[in-house]
Write a protein that holds these residues in place. Structure first.
Motif, mmCIF file in Angstrom:
data_model
loop_
_atom_site.group_PDB
_atom_site.id
_atom_site.type_symbol
_atom_site.label_atom_id
_atom_site.label_comp_id
_atom_site.label_asym_id
_atom_site.label_seq_id
_atom_site.Cartn_x
_atom_site.Cartn_y
_atom_site.Cartn_z
ATOM 1 N N ASN A 1 -9.132 -8.912 15.136
ATOM 2 C CA ASN A 1 -8.216 -7.775 15.049
ATOM 3 C C ASN A 1 -8.729 -6.786 14.013
ATOM 4 O O ASN A 1 -9.570 -7.125 13.175
ATOM 5 C CB ASN A 1 -6.811 -8.246 14.676
ATOM 6 N N ASP A 2 -8.228 -5.563 14.082
ATOM 7 C CA ASP A 2 -8.563 -4.570 13.060
ATOM 8 C C ASP A 2 -7.738 -4.860 11.810
ATOM 9 O O ASP A 2 -6.520 -5.012 11.894
ATOM 10 C CB ASP A 2 -8.249 -3.147 13.548
ATOM 11 N N ILE A 3 -8.395 -4.928 10.682
ATOM 12 C CA ILE A 3 -7.708 -5.165 9.409
ATOM 13 C C ILE A 3 -7.399 -3.815 8.785
ATOM 14 O O ILE A 3 -8.297 -3.015 8.558
ATOM 15 C CB ILE A 3 -8.582 -5.996 8.447
ATOM 16 N N ILE A 4 -6.123 -3.577 8.514
ATOM 17 C CA ILE A 4 -5.692 -2.327 7.896
ATOM 18 C C ILE A 4 -4.999 -2.668 6.578
ATOM 19 O O ILE A 4 -3.952 -3.310 6.570
ATOM 20 C CB ILE A 4 -4.729 -1.548 8.815
ATOM 21 N N LEU A 5 -5.617 -2.264 5.488
ATOM 22 C CA LEU A 5 -5.041 -2.487 4.162
ATOM 23 C C LEU A 5 -4.581 -1.144 3.615
ATOM 24 O O LEU A 5 -5.367 -0.207 3.529
ATOM 25 C CB LEU A 5 -6.086 -3.089 3.218
ATOM 26 N N PRO A 6 -3.304 -1.018 3.253
ATOM 27 C CA PRO A 6 -2.811 0.260 2.730
ATOM 28 C C PRO A 6 -3.344 0.545 1.332
ATOM 29 O O PRO A 6 -3.718 -0.369 0.596
ATOM 30 C CB PRO A 6 -1.297 0.061 2.704
ATOM 31 N N GLU A 7 -3.368 1.811 1.002
ATOM 32 C CA GLU A 7 -3.763 2.224 -0.346
ATOM 33 C C GLU A 7 -2.764 1.671 -1.360
ATOM 34 O O GLU A 7 -1.586 1.492 -1.054
ATOM 35 C CB GLU A 7 -3.796 3.750 -0.445
ATOM 36 N N ASP B 1 -1.280 3.037 -3.882
ATOM 37 C CA ASP B 1 -0.137 3.915 -4.124
ATOM 38 C C ASP B 1 0.929 3.743 -3.063
ATOM 39 O O ASP B 1 2.123 3.769 -3.347
ATOM 40 C CB ASP B 1 -0.586 5.380 -4.170
ATOM 41 N N VAL B 2 0.512 3.543 -1.811
ATOM 42 C CA VAL B 2 1.455 3.367 -0.706
ATOM 43 C C VAL B 2 2.189 2.044 -0.859
ATOM 44 O O VAL B 2 3.393 1.962 -0.620
ATOM 45 C CB VAL B 2 0.723 3.433 0.656
ATOM 46 N N VAL B 3 1.501 0.995 -1.270
ATOM 47 C CA VAL B 3 2.132 -0.323 -1.437
ATOM 48 C C VAL B 3 3.214 -0.232 -2.495
ATOM 49 O O VAL B 3 4.343 -0.693 -2.298
ATOM 50 C CB VAL B 3 1.092 -1.382 -1.850
ATOM 51 N N ILE B 4 2.922 0.366 -3.611
ATOM 52 C CA ILE B 4 3.880 0.446 -4.726
ATOM 53 C C ILE B 4 5.068 1.336 -4.351
ATOM 54 O O ILE B 4 6.201 1.015 -4.649
ATOM 55 C CB ILE B 4 3.192 0.942 -6.011
ATOM 56 N N LEU C 1 -7.618 -6.323 -5.226
ATOM 57 C CA LEU C 1 -7.421 -7.228 -4.098
ATOM 58 C C LEU C 1 -7.906 -6.585 -2.802
ATOM 59 O O LEU C 1 -8.591 -7.222 -1.997
ATOM 60 C CB LEU C 1 -5.939 -7.623 -3.979
ATOM 61 N N ASN C 2 -7.549 -5.317 -2.600
ATOM 62 C CA ASN C 2 -7.982 -4.613 -1.384
ATOM 63 C C ASN C 2 -9.501 -4.518 -1.308
ATOM 64 O O ASN C 2 -10.099 -4.793 -0.264
ATOM 65 C CB ASN C 2 -7.377 -3.210 -1.311
ATOM 66 N N ALA C 3 -10.128 -4.113 -2.399
ATOM 67 C CA ALA C 3 -11.582 -3.940 -2.398
ATOM 68 C C ALA C 3 -12.291 -5.269 -2.124
ATOM 69 O O ALA C 3 -13.254 -5.312 -1.355
ATOM 70 C CB ALA C 3 -12.047 -3.345 -3.727
ATOM 71 N N SER C 4 -11.808 -6.337 -2.736
ATOM 72 C CA SER C 4 -12.403 -7.652 -2.505
ATOM 73 C C SER C 4 -12.194 -8.092 -1.063
ATOM 74 O O SER C 4 -13.118 -8.587 -0.412
ATOM 75 C CB SER C 4 -11.778 -8.699 -3.426
ATOM 76 N N ARG D 1 5.547 -5.613 2.368
ATOM 77 C CA ARG D 1 4.675 -5.352 3.504
ATOM 78 C C ARG D 1 4.850 -3.908 3.911
ATOM 79 O O ARG D 1 5.966 -3.433 4.088
ATOM 80 C CB ARG D 1 5.025 -6.255 4.671
ATOM 81 N N VAL D 2 3.751 -3.200 4.065
ATOM 82 C CA VAL D 2 3.789 -1.831 4.524
ATOM 83 C C VAL D 2 3.693 -1.873 6.033
ATOM 84 O O VAL D 2 2.780 -2.482 6.595
ATOM 85 C CB VAL D 2 2.635 -1.008 3.912
ATOM 86 N N LYS D 3 4.650 -1.250 6.701
ATOM 87 C CA LYS D 3 4.747 -1.293 8.161
ATOM 88 C C LYS D 3 3.442 -0.850 8.817
ATOM 89 O O LYS D 3 2.816 0.110 8.398
ATOM 90 C CB LYS D 3 5.888 -0.369 8.602
ATOM 91 N N GLY D 4 3.046 -1.583 9.845
ATOM 92 C CA GLY D 4 1.868 -1.215 10.612
ATOM 93 C C GLY D 4 0.550 -1.644 10.014
ATOM 94 O O GLY D 4 -0.508 -1.221 10.456
ATOM 95 N N THR D 5 0.577 -2.487 9.014
ATOM 96 C CA THR D 5 -0.676 -2.943 8.410
ATOM 97 C C THR D 5 -0.853 -4.438 8.661
ATOM 98 O O THR D 5 0.066 -5.114 9.109
ATOM 99 C CB THR D 5 -0.703 -2.682 6.896
#
Length: 184
Positions: A166-172, A174-177, A151-154, A95-99
């Protein structure tokens, strides 16, 4: 056969498309396109079915199915369903913090994205929260980064039509990896 750039509502970005074309040996694929009146196979159809079935675990037909050849059984599939739980209690998840998302990328053919799409109007009292779960089954062999991108694009296409409160924030990807070394 259809150009990879034209399938699945355009979720293949240039980098992911390039990787898939190398693996598949072509820029053309067979894909399961939605038939007239079919609610599956489009983000709006997926969102419609998800909105009706939020209070139970409800697996729906894939929103995207690709085949290397028309007769291939090695399909790349992406589908959505509701999953009972919270992002904090997802085992083995990056999990990327803040997403609003958590990823389960374990090196197998399956990768998962859990999205905190808050729809209090559809939650059954006493059942607790639900997460939107996007799953990709990838026997083709794309990289984890490409899977995250797909997955993000879908998920972006589907959640845009779900009326999440709520606002949905999906990290890029590269950031996830980079953020979670377990996902490399």
């Amino acid at each position: 056969m259809t150009l990879l750039s034209d399938v699945c509502e355009g979720i293949f970005d240039p980098e992911t498309r390039g990787e898939a074309e190398k693996i598949l040996g072509s820029d053309r694929v067979s894909w399961q396109s939605p038939s007239k009146g079919d609610v599956y196979g489009t983000s709006s159809g997926v969102a419609e079915v998800l909105s009706k079935g939020m209070n139970r675990r409800y697996t729906i037909n894939p929103s995207c199915v690709l085949k290397k050849k028309a007769s291939s059984t090695r399909d790349l599939r992406i589908w959505f369903e509701w999953w009972h739980g919270t992002l904090e209690n997802m085992p083995g998840t990056g999990r990327v913090k803040g997403t609003s998302a958590a990823y389960q990328l374990d090196g197998s053919q399956l990768s998962r994205l859990f999205v905190d799409c808050q729809r209090p109007d559809l939650v059954e009292p006493g059942k607790g929260p639900y997460l939107l779960r996007a799953v990709i089954s990838d026997p083709v062999g794309l990289s984890e980064q490409s899977r995250v991108r797909l997955l993000n694009a879908s998920a972006e296409k589907v959640t845009a039509q779900l009326n999440c409160k709520n606002d949905i924030i999906l990290p890029e990807a590269d950031v996830v990896i980079v953020e979670d070394p377990r996902l490399k």
